[in-house]
Structure formats: C-alpha cells, structure tokens
Motif scaffolding. Structure first.
Motif, PDB file in Angstrom:
ATOM      1  N   ARG A   1       0.808  -1.221   0.000  1.00  0.00           N
ATOM      2  CA  ARG A   1       0.000   0.000   0.000  1.00  0.00           C
ATOM      3  C   ARG A   1       0.838   1.266   0.000  1.00  0.00           C
ATOM      4  NH1 ARG A   1      -4.699  -2.433   3.855  1.00  0.00           N
ATOM      5  NH2 ARG A   1      -5.753  -3.545   2.179  1.00  0.00           N
TER       6      ARG A   1
ATOM      7  N   ILE B   1      -0.367 -14.588   1.156  1.00  0.00           N
ATOM      8  CA  ILE B   1      -1.817 -14.394   0.968  1.00  0.00           C
ATOM      9  C   ILE B   1      -2.215 -13.027   1.507  1.00  0.00           C
ATOM     10  CG2 ILE B   1      -4.091 -15.145   1.756  1.00  0.00           C
ATOM     11  CD1 ILE B   1      -3.428 -17.886   1.178  1.00  0.00           C
ATOM     12  N   VAL B   2      -1.637 -12.664   2.657  1.00  0.00           N
ATOM     13  CA  VAL B   2      -1.969 -11.362   3.239  1.00  0.00           C
ATOM     14  C   VAL B   2      -1.508 -10.236   2.312  1.00  0.00           C
ATOM     15  CG1 VAL B   2      -1.560  -9.816   5.173  1.00  0.00           C
ATOM     16  CG2 VAL B   2      -1.903 -12.241   5.591  1.00  0.00           C
TER      17      VAL B   2
ATOM     18  N   GLY C   1      -1.254 -10.301  -0.790  1.00  0.00           N
ATOM     19  CA  GLY C   1      -2.118 -10.208  -1.962  1.00  0.00           C
ATOM     20  C   GLY C   1      -1.814 -11.229  -3.043  1.00  0.00           C
ATOM     21  N   ALA C   2      -1.074 -12.287  -2.685  1.00  0.00           N
ATOM     22  CA  ALA C   2      -0.883 -13.345  -3.667  1.00  0.00           C
ATOM     23  C   ALA C   2      -2.240 -13.970  -3.959  1.00  0.00           C
ATOM     24  CB  ALA C   2       0.070 -14.400  -3.125  1.00  0.00           C
ATOM     25  N   LEU C   3      -2.438 -14.371  -5.209  1.00  0.00           N
ATOM     26  CA  LEU C   3      -3.744 -14.867  -5.618  1.00  0.00           C
ATOM     27  C   LEU C   3      -3.749 -16.375  -5.660  1.00  0.00           C
ATOM     28  CD1 LEU C   3      -3.811 -12.303  -8.436  1.00  0.00           C
ATOM     29  CD2 LEU C   3      -5.384 -12.278  -6.519  1.00  0.00           C
ATOM     30  N   ALA C   4      -4.862 -16.932  -6.073  1.00  0.00           N
ATOM     31  CA  ALA C   4      -4.941 -18.376  -6.189  1.00  0.00           C
ATOM     32  C   ALA C   4      -5.107 -18.778  -7.651  1.00  0.00           C
ATOM     33  CB  ALA C   4      -6.092 -18.907  -5.365  1.00  0.00           C
TER      34      ALA C   4
ATOM     35  N   ASP D   1       4.111  -8.132 -11.897  1.00  0.00           N
ATOM     36  CA  ASP D   1       2.924  -8.945 -12.184  1.00  0.00           C
ATOM     37  C   ASP D   1       2.305  -9.495 -10.903  1.00  0.00           C
ATOM     38  OD1 ASP D   1       2.852  -8.628 -14.841  1.00  0.00           O
ATOM     39  OD2 ASP D   1       3.804 -10.526 -15.356  1.00  0.00           O
ATOM     40  N   GLU D   2       1.000  -9.777 -10.985  1.00  0.00           N
ATOM     41  CA  GLU D   2       0.366 -10.509  -9.899  1.00  0.00           C
ATOM     42  C   GLU D   2       0.818 -11.963  -9.981  1.00  0.00           C
ATOM     43  OE1 GLU D   2      -3.088  -9.053 -11.724  1.00  0.00           O
ATOM     44  OE2 GLU D   2      -3.980  -8.491  -9.801  1.00  0.00           O
TER      45      GLU D   2
END
Lengths: 314, 285
Positions: B129, B213-214, B216-219, B230-231
């Motif tokens: 952030r 995960i906290v 903001g890593a995705l699944a 990149d995400e």
C-alpha cells in the motif's frame, strides 16, 4: 512476453480513456484485467467461470484470490479489487466502509450451497435431527454439558458425542451458527475444528459417535464414507439434495453465494462482459464444482438486476 | 555390578536412544514421502507442468504457481542476501560493544521468532500500500526478504565468529586493511556456513503461504508472470487450495505439486552441500 506487454499497455490505455471510448471498444476484442478476491467457498465457481471466460476473451486477465469473504470486503472497500466473492451478504460495517469510500456496488446471487449434517455410517440411530436439537448441541451453553447422545433424544444410546465442524474463521461456520444458534459466530468451543473439510470427513467416518457439518459438496464426494442426516425444521425431516436446496425446503441450512461488483469496475466493458458471462454460465459450471444451481427465473432476475445497475435497458 | 559394567550399559543405552531418535526422524520422513509419491508421482507429466489452473483436476497444472515460486525465490535472494550478509558483517566485525548494539542484537534474534503472518501484515501496509507495489511479485519478495533476514544475519555472524582468530591476526600483521581482511580471508573462510544459512532460509521462504496471501498473492492466475510487477501465486497456495477441494482428483494434483516443491528444496539443499564442500576444501588453516 512482448504480447503481454502490449496487452498491459492496451489495458492501461483503455483504463485511462474511461467511458468516452466505450463505443469503439465494443467492436474490438476485449482486453484488460479483472481482479477478484474473497470467499474460498465461492472460489471454485469463480475459478471455473474465469477459466471458461478465457476461452471467449483470451486477452482479459482475470485473477482470483481467496482472502476470505471478510478479507475480500476489506479490499473491496478500498477499491483494490473489482469483484468480491462472498459466501454471506455484506455486513453493516463493511457496507458503511464502502459508502464512506464512495464505492457503489451490486450484489448478485450466483449459486446455492447446502450445509450437510453428517454422521459415520456405523451410526445406526441418528437418521434425522431437528433444528432445535442442533441448537441444543451447538449453542455456547452446551459446552461441557451436552456430552452424550441420550441427552439430545432419549431413545439414542448413552454414548459420548464427538462434534466436528469447520474452524471459526470460515464462512461456513458463520452461516451454520447464524442459522442454528441464531447468532453468527457463537457456538460451543469444545469441538474438533479444521479449516480443511477433508480432515472433518476423515474424522467423522471413523468415529461411530461423531456428528459434524460442512459444505454439501464434501458429502457428495464422500457418499460411501458418510451418512447424511435429515434436518427437521418443523415441517418434517428433509435430506439436502439438489432439489431440496434449490426449492428451499431444506431449511435453514442452505445458503446463497454471492458476487459483489463495484460500480466503478462495471463501467469497464470487460467487467460487464465477465459478469454477464458469469450469470449465463453459472448453471452448468455450478454442477462441476459441486454446488447447486439457481433456477432459470432466479438467474434472469439477477441478470435484470445487473442490467439495471449498469443502466442498460433491454 | 561393577562401575565399569554400569557405565557400559549407560553408554549402550544412550547409543540406542540416539539411534532411535535418528530412525524416528528418517522413518517419518520416509513414510510421508512414500505416501505423497504413491499418490502423486503418476500425475507428474508435461501437461501438469505446463498447464494453467483449472476446475477439472485432470486438466489442471502448476505452470503459473511454479514460475511464481521461482520468481519469488530469485527476487527474495537478490534482496535478502546482500542486506543480510552486509548486516551480519557489520554487527560482527565493525560494531563495537555498546547499549545500542545489544539492543540491535536482541531485536534481530527476536525477529527470527515472529510469526510469519505478522510479516505479511507489515508487507501489506508498507510494500503493497504505502510503496504502491500492490499484490505484485516484488511486494511478496520484499516481505519474504524481511522474514528471512534475521536468519541470514545470524548465520553470517556465527560463521564469521567460527573463523580462527589467528587468521585475522595474521592478515592484519601482513598489513592488510580491515576490508581486505574481510574480503580475502574471513568471507571465503566463512562462506560454507553463510551459504548454508542462506539456502536454508530460502527453503523456508518458498514454503510460506500465510504472509503472501496477506500481501495479496492470488490463487487463480491464468498467465505466467513475466515481470516483478505482475500478480502471482506460489506453489504452497496452489497446494493448499487443491487439498481443501472436495473432488478426489485435486488431492492427487496436490500430491504431485508437493513432490515438485520438495524437488526444488532438494535441489537447493544439494547446491548448498556442493558449495560448502567445495569451499571447505579450498580453505586450509
């Protein structure tokens, strides 16, 4: 590599242009990125939709996270994601966060999930249970008191009861406590909890005196290892099946699953197309991932709701 | 019973206890590995390695998670190693004993015991952030770097401490400056321990799920990440996601992915062993 850079550039360009270029964009190929986060219960369905959407719009990057319904709403309220998966409706506090941040949204129902109450196949006595009995077992006051089967119903044996359920962080737990105990997030603490429902399946199948609950899909995949208990809400005992969850006779343990779309995201063509695609395909994809589909009329109602939300007339 | 006999029995008992301890560790590992391999080995094929995630277990693959893990691994190493080794050298060789020094030392040791999710929360606020990185690979790598820094610092310091004092003194006696001594004598002599510390900490980093995960890593990531902005998703997240699915096929996918993750760890440990042996042969004192 180069292609992806171009896609990114195009996405940035489209985002920068905003609504003014809507007309031109509609005739072109869809590009851009859609970020989705939220409930791990809704995740398999959204993943399935995203996978199929990729086939029709290969240049749109749809990403899905699983921070949980609450974690997702936090991000949603900060405008960090376009769509939030939710296994419950938005809470008041979350709603006011969104309002303060100026985030307008549309709540869309996408499928149903039943909660199954199960026992081991070796359990010969428990075939049905009333909601009042479930409440008696699970309410906080039962802790340390309701420990034997015959305390619940006289004709049941004088054996210890072993309780299994999802961990307190899961939406499934929230929903069950809300529906059975009457207050979300409130239950006895002395039960075996696991965030992984497959662990619960293993625990219950090998224990004659076990009683537990979890998502219906986990029962469907393990029918040979578990025995389903019919739930009686005063109108006779009902087993959760596709039919009874769909027509809501299996109450109160069936719940709708939602997606929340933000107004700002819905100004983008690719998001609109994705949401429409979601509603159009949820019926078939829901079955693949083990949930229960809505009826055609219900889907139509959601489509109409979304169209009204984006200001599209028929 | 004579004193000799008693001592002999105690000696033998302890030996058997030690053997039991070793066997316990090895056997449980073998049991676990055997179980996983039995479930998953048949699922590992080219399709599995090169496919994107899917709702159908037999169509699903790990390419995006695999590449995400490699990205995280490399970036974390690039960030954490220079900073960690540098800090270790400073604390061991330059910093004098003082209150401030004690304060640093206690803090670094304590940091190694902080639960990883706390680092995730820190990473979310600071990297994702405040520094506006979002849920990118870079934000994840920065967070994991913080997580493993204490381990690298402690490993560096311990390895430098283990270098014989005579080596240092001989170097100074020949007129070498402090930096020359560190660069040409101490670091090569300590490198075995430092590299081992780095590799072990990186092996921990690639097994982490919660902090990522906290952050903001995705699944579900339907593309292969090509840049640090990149995400992304990583293998432990993919494995966790598969294990918690009701369909049986995903349990097999998860087992196969665990084997791949274990292979990465084994390869890394192998590299660590190789370098430690190579450098230890070079250094003679």
């Amino acid at each position: 590599m180069k292609k992806i850079v171009y896609v990114l550039l195009a996405a940035g360009f489209l985002a920068a242009c905003g609504g003014s270029h809507k007309e031109e964009a509609s005739s072109e190929k869809l590009t851009g990125a859609i970020s989705i986060d939220g409930s791990s219960t809704v995740y398999p369905l959204t993943e399935a939709v995203a996978e199929e959407f990729k086939a029709t719009a290969p240049e749109v990057r749809v990403t899905v996270g699983l921070s949980g319904t609450g974690g997702g709403f936090k991000k949603f309220g900060r405008g960090e994601i376009d769509i939030n998966d939710a296994s419950r409706t938005i809470k008041k506090a979350e709603d006011s966060t969104c309002k303060t941040a100026g985030i307008d949204f549309c709540e869309l129902k996408v499928a149903f999930d039943g909660l199954a109450v199960v026992v081991s196949p070796e359990n010969t006595w428990c075939a049905d249970i009333t909601v009042a009995e479930l409440k008696m077992i699970w309410e906080p006051a039962a802790q340390g008191k309701i420990m034997r089967w015959n305390q619940i119903r006289k004709e049941w044996p004088n054996e210890e009861i072993h309780l299994f359920g999802p961990g307190v962080e899961s939406g499934t737990y929230d929903y069950f406590t809300e529906a059975v105990v009457g207050k979300s997030h409130s239950s006895r603490g002395d039960y075996t909890a696991s965030e992984d429902d497959n662990v619960l399946v293993q625990g219950i199948r090998n224990d004659k005196n076990a009683l537990g609950f979890f998502g219906l899909a986990y029962f469907t995949e393990n029918q040979d290892k578990l025995k389903l208990v019919a739930v009686n809400n005063g109108n006779g005992a009902v087993l959760p099946t596709e039919q009874t969850v769909k027509d809501k006779t299996y109450a109160p343990l069936s719940r709708p699953l939602f997606i929340y779309v933000s107004k700002k995201a819905a100004e983008r063509k690719e998001v609109v197309e994705f949401v429409k695609f979601y509603l159009a395909n949820t019926k078939t994809l829901t079955k693949d991932v083990g949930y229960i589909a809505m009826t055609d009329q219900e889907i139509e109602a959601e489509v109409a709701k979304f169209k009204a939300f984006i200001g599209e007339t028929k | 019973m004579s004193k000799y006999n008693r001592n002999y029995i105690v000696d033998k008992t302890f030996q058997w206890f030690a053997i039991f301890c070793t066997a316990f560790g090895v056997l449980s590992l073998l049991l676990f590995l055997g179980n996983i391999c039995f479930d998953g080995i048949g699922r590992i094929n080219w399709q599995f390695m090169t496919s994107l995630p899917s709702r159908l277990p037999e169509k699903a693959g790990i390419i995006s998670a695999f590449v995400g893990t490699l990205w995280i691994l490399v970036l974390t190493a690039i960030i954490a190693v220079p900073v960690g080794v540098g800090a270790g050298i400073y604390l061991e060789e330059y910093a004098g004993k003082s209150r401030l020094f004690d304060f640093f030392e206690i803090n670094i040791t304590n940091l190694a015991g902080v639960p990883s999710i706390i680092y995730g929360l820190l990473g979310l606020e600071v990297f994702a952030r405040l520094m506006n990185m979002g849920g990118s690979i870079l934000a994840g790598a920065c967070t994991l770097s913080l997580l493993i820094l204490p381990v690298i610092i402690v490993a560096t310091r311990e390895s430098l401490k283990a270098v014989p004092k005579s080596l240092r003194e001989a170097s100074f006696a020949l007129g070498a400056t402090k930096w020359q001594t560190i660069r040409m004598q101490l670091l090569p002599a300590a490198s075995g321990g430092i590299v081992t510390g780095i590799i072990l900490s990186l092996a921990r980093a690639i097994g982490e799920t919660a902090p990522l995960i906290v952050v903001g890593a995705l699944a579900y990531v339907p593309f292969v990440p090509t840049s640090p902005t990149d995400e992304f998703t990583v293998m432990p997240i993919q494995i966790f996601n598969w294990i918690s699915r009701p369909q049986k096929g995903f349990a097999i996918d998860a087992a196969a992915a665990i084997i791949i993750l274990l292979l990465i760890t084994f390869v890394m440990n192998g590299i660590a062993l190789y370098y430690r042996n190579k450098w230890q042969k070079k250094v003679k004192w």
